[in-house]
Design a protein around this motif. Structure first.
Motif, PDB file in Angstrom:
ATOM      1  N   PHE A  65       0.813  -1.093   0.039  1.00 55.34           N
ATOM      2  CA  PHE A  65      -0.055   0.001  -0.116  1.00 55.34           C
ATOM      3  C   PHE A  65       0.928   1.202  -0.019  1.00 55.34           C
ATOM      4  O   PHE A  65       0.425   2.304  -0.527  1.00 55.34           O
ATOM      5  CB  PHE A  65      -1.057  -0.078   1.158  1.00 55.34           C
ATOM      6  CG  PHE A  65      -1.838   1.374   1.424  1.00 55.34           C
ATOM      7  CD1 PHE A  65      -2.811   1.303   0.577  1.00 55.34           C
ATOM      8  CD2 PHE A  65      -1.284   2.428   2.063  1.00 55.34           C
ATOM      9  CE1 PHE A  65      -3.731   2.301   0.692  1.00 55.34           C
ATOM     10  CE2 PHE A  65      -2.251   3.500   2.123  1.00 55.34           C
ATOM     11  CZ  PHE A  65      -3.270   3.659   1.363  1.00 55.34           C
ATOM     12  N   GLY A  66       2.059   1.409   0.618  1.00 55.17           N
ATOM     13  CA  GLY A  66       3.044   2.426   0.745  1.00 55.17           C
ATOM     14  C   GLY A  66       3.209   2.797  -0.684  1.00 55.17           C
ATOM     15  O   GLY A  66       3.319   4.135  -0.940  1.00 55.17           O
ATOM     16  N   LEU A  67       3.666   1.849  -1.480  1.00 56.44           N
ATOM     17  CA  LEU A  67       3.924   2.236  -2.892  1.00 56.44           C
ATOM     18  C   LEU A  67       2.803   2.989  -3.822  1.00 56.44           C
ATOM     19  O   LEU A  67       2.790   3.804  -4.477  1.00 56.44           O
ATOM     20  CB  LEU A  67       4.752   0.740  -3.494  1.00 56.44           C
ATOM     21  CG  LEU A  67       5.974   0.766  -3.207  1.00 56.44           C
ATOM     22  CD1 LEU A  67       6.347  -0.661  -4.020  1.00 56.44           C
ATOM     23  CD2 LEU A  67       7.076   1.687  -3.691  1.00 56.44           C
ATOM     24  N   VAL A  68       1.641   2.314  -3.482  1.00 57.62           N
ATOM     25  CA  VAL A  68       0.350   2.680  -4.141  1.00 57.62           C
ATOM     26  C   VAL A  68       0.194   3.834  -3.750  1.00 57.62           C
ATOM     27  O   VAL A  68      -0.255   5.013  -4.516  1.00 57.62           O
ATOM     28  CB  VAL A  68      -0.487   1.691  -3.946  1.00 57.62           C
ATOM     29  CG1 VAL A  68      -2.137   2.056  -4.423  1.00 57.62           C
ATOM     30  CG2 VAL A  68      -0.288   0.252  -4.425  1.00 57.62           C
ATOM     31  N   ALA A  69       0.174   4.235  -2.464  1.00 61.21           N
ATOM     32  CA  ALA A  69      -0.272   5.707  -1.827  1.00 61.21           C
ATOM     33  C   ALA A  69       0.972   6.583  -2.304  1.00 61.21           C
ATOM     34  O   ALA A  69       0.444   7.888  -3.041  1.00 61.21           O
ATOM     35  CB  ALA A  69       0.072   5.638  -0.504  1.00 61.21           C
ATOM     36  N   PHE A  70       2.231   6.374  -2.574  1.00 60.19           N
ATOM     37  CA  PHE A  70       2.963   7.254  -3.276  1.00 60.19           C
ATOM     38  C   PHE A  70       2.680   7.455  -4.352  1.00 60.19           C
ATOM     39  O   PHE A  70       2.754   8.674  -4.812  1.00 60.19           O
ATOM     40  CB  PHE A  70       4.365   6.723  -2.921  1.00 60.19           C
ATOM     41  CG  PHE A  70       5.508   7.287  -3.649  1.00 60.19           C
ATOM     42  CD1 PHE A  70       5.941   8.639  -2.661  1.00 60.19           C
ATOM     43  CD2 PHE A  70       6.163   7.379  -4.562  1.00 60.19           C
ATOM     44  CE1 PHE A  70       7.200   9.478  -3.280  1.00 60.19           C
ATOM     45  CE2 PHE A  70       7.189   8.053  -5.376  1.00 60.19           C
ATOM     46  CZ  PHE A  70       7.476   9.134  -4.503  1.00 60.19           C
ATOM     47  N   ALA A  71       2.486   6.616  -5.323  1.00 57.55           N
ATOM     48  CA  ALA A  71       2.375   6.687  -6.645  1.00 57.55           C
ATOM     49  C   ALA A  71       1.113   7.587  -6.874  1.00 57.55           C
ATOM     50  O   ALA A  71       1.026   8.339  -7.704  1.00 57.55           O
ATOM     51  CB  ALA A  71       1.926   5.423  -7.400  1.00 57.55           C
TER      52      ALA A  71
END
Length: 484
Positions: A68-74
């Motif tokens: 989720f961290g990568l998704v939120a950053f993107a």
């Protein structure tokens, strides 16, 4: 005694599917009616925001999103890049001064240090150096805005990582997404303010300070994260860098000091005092050493003879107690100080004189009124003038809608943040680590009662509010589940 049978509801009185739908429609109609009465023309924005918020919480609970961290950053980066491409606010006020000085630094010209602005506010030189280095890579303000987008997107991820340290995964995700799409954090990336990277570094430092849950039988954190002294030293380095970009280090120092005090007084007392006393020493040592080295380096290299000193210490209090400007920048206070200095009075003494004059003229009731005005302006005021003000005349309806949305974000975050704080302090789940975000909020509350404010200053403390908001979301989720 025989148990009485439960009476059956006759079939004709049982709610049918159409009946349930009708009841649901009427319930929402009543909510809309009361909302309209209470909030007047804010109703549409509030209702849409509430619906979007409930849908977000539902999806975060029901849908499993790997990494989720990568998704939120993107997602955050995509939205913020769209904002900087769509919004082109004029570079004004302090931002124009900093940009011009940064362009000079890019060309190796340090003459800006003789300007009155950098004589009085030498602490802003750090942002000039940072922006100047970016302009050497790409000689366009867009280079600075792109870094703003990266830093702001990183802050969104840190809200998630820190919030899930204390609250449920779904609540942490929802809080991160709310911060991602809130009006002020989203639109301010188009403004050349020194808040974006400084805020990211601050909360990265907070994340390191918290680490993983501590096992006091060993010298390391459970699940990794490094020794406590090393984490605190790294946190001090990051907060010193943040302070070099934006001189707000007092807030973080106050919060970390309070955190270490509370943590050190937990049982077993001797062990905690030793660990967190050592941690605080490592933090302060790293912070003060790096801050001193950076300030000395700026002066030694001839960039600014005053280094990164804050300067004009009393002027912040003069503005903060100005009744005429409600604690904001005051031209009248500047004129009063200039009048005294023209008569031969030292500038610092003149600032103190004007400050005490403001304090005495206010009286007790006047101070209460001033504090109330400052709280309203800082925590619930609109900072959209900077990113969207230039669109006000051309698109008044759009500007008004975004203002209402910003107000909804501010108020709902304060409510959820308070609920989250109370939820986190319940017996059986309270942890001293969970106090650090609360200490950041309270430090800002207390300090900004005394010094100059602007609505945009809340930007740097909003991530802590959203971290606490995750607790409010978790509390509401649990209450809803108990009723179903």
């Amino acid at each position: 005694m025989a148990k009485l049978p439960t009476p059956e509801i006759p079939p004709e009185f049982q709610a049918s599917s159409p009946g349930r739908i009708l009841n649901l429609i009427f319930s929402w109609a009543m909510i809309l009616a009361f909302t309209w009465i209470l909030l007047d023309n804010y109703t549409a924005i509030v209702m849409l925001s509430l619906c979007a918020g409930m849908l977000t919480v539902f999806l975060c609970r029901r849908v499993e999103i790997p990494r989720f961290g990568l998704v939120a950053f993107a997602l955050a980066l995509f939205l913020r890049l769209g904002v900087v491409l769509a919004l082109h606010p004029p570079v004004e006020s302090d931002f124009a001064v900093l940009l011009e000085a940064s362009q000079l630094f890019r060309d190796g010209d340090y003459s800006f240090q003789s300007w009155g602005y950098f004589q009085n506010w030498a602490g802003q030189t750090g942002q000039v150096i940072f922006q100047g280095l970016l302009l050497r890579i790409w000689s366009s303000p867009m280079a600075i805005k792109l870094v703003n987008c990266l830093a702001a997107s990183g802050t969104v991820v840190l809200v998630y990582f820190i919030a899930r340290r204390f609250f449920q995964e779904s609540a942490a995700r929802a809080a991160s997404l709310f911060h991602c799409v809130s009006a002020l954090p989203l639109t301010m990336v188009s403004v050349l303010t020194n808040q974006h990277t400084a805020t990211f570094l601050t909360f990265l430092g907070v994340y390191l300070l918290l680490g993983a849950p501590v096992d006091f039988r060993a010298d390391v954190c459970v699940g990794g994260g490094g020794s406590l002294p090393a984490r605190f030293a790294a946190g001090g380095i990051l907060l010193a860098l943040a302070n070099a970009l934006r001189p707000d280090g007092l807030l973080a120092l106050t919060a970390v000091g309070a955190y270490c005090l509370f943590a050190g007084l937990q049982k077993p007392l001797a062990l905690h005092l030793k660990r967190f006393g050592l941690g605080l020493l490592c933090f302060l040592g790293a912070y003060l050493l790096l801050s001193g080295l950076l300030s000395w380096g700026v002066a030694a290299l001839g960039i600014n003879a005053h280094g990164l000193s804050t300067g004009n210490f009393w002027l912040k209090f003069v503005y903060g107690f100005s009744q005429e400007s409600c604690g904001q920048y005051s031209e009248a206070a500047n004129q009063a100080i200039s009048h005294l200095t023209a008569q031969g009075m030292d500038r610092t003494i003149a600032q103190k004189t004007v400050f005490w004059s403001e304090l005495q003229s206010a009286g007790f009731r006047g101070l209460l009124q001033l504090f109330g005005d400052k709280l309203r302006i800082l925590w619930k005021g609109s900072a959209l003038l900077w990113p969207l003000g230039y669109l006000h005349e051309a698109h008044p309806f759009l500007y008004g809608c975004v203002q209402k949305y910003e107000y909804f974000c501010s108020v709902s975050t304060l409510i959820l943040g308070l609920l989250g704080f109370l939820h986190s302090r319940r017996p059986g789940r309270a942890s001293v680590e969970g106090l650090l975000p609360a200490f950041l909020v309270f430090a800002a509350f207390a300090v900004y009662l005394l010094i100059e404010i602007q609505p945009r200053y809340v930007y740097g403390i909003q991530p802590a509010l959203y971290i606490l908001s995750a607790g409010g979301i978790e509390c509401l989720e649990q209450s809803a589940l108990k009723r179903t």
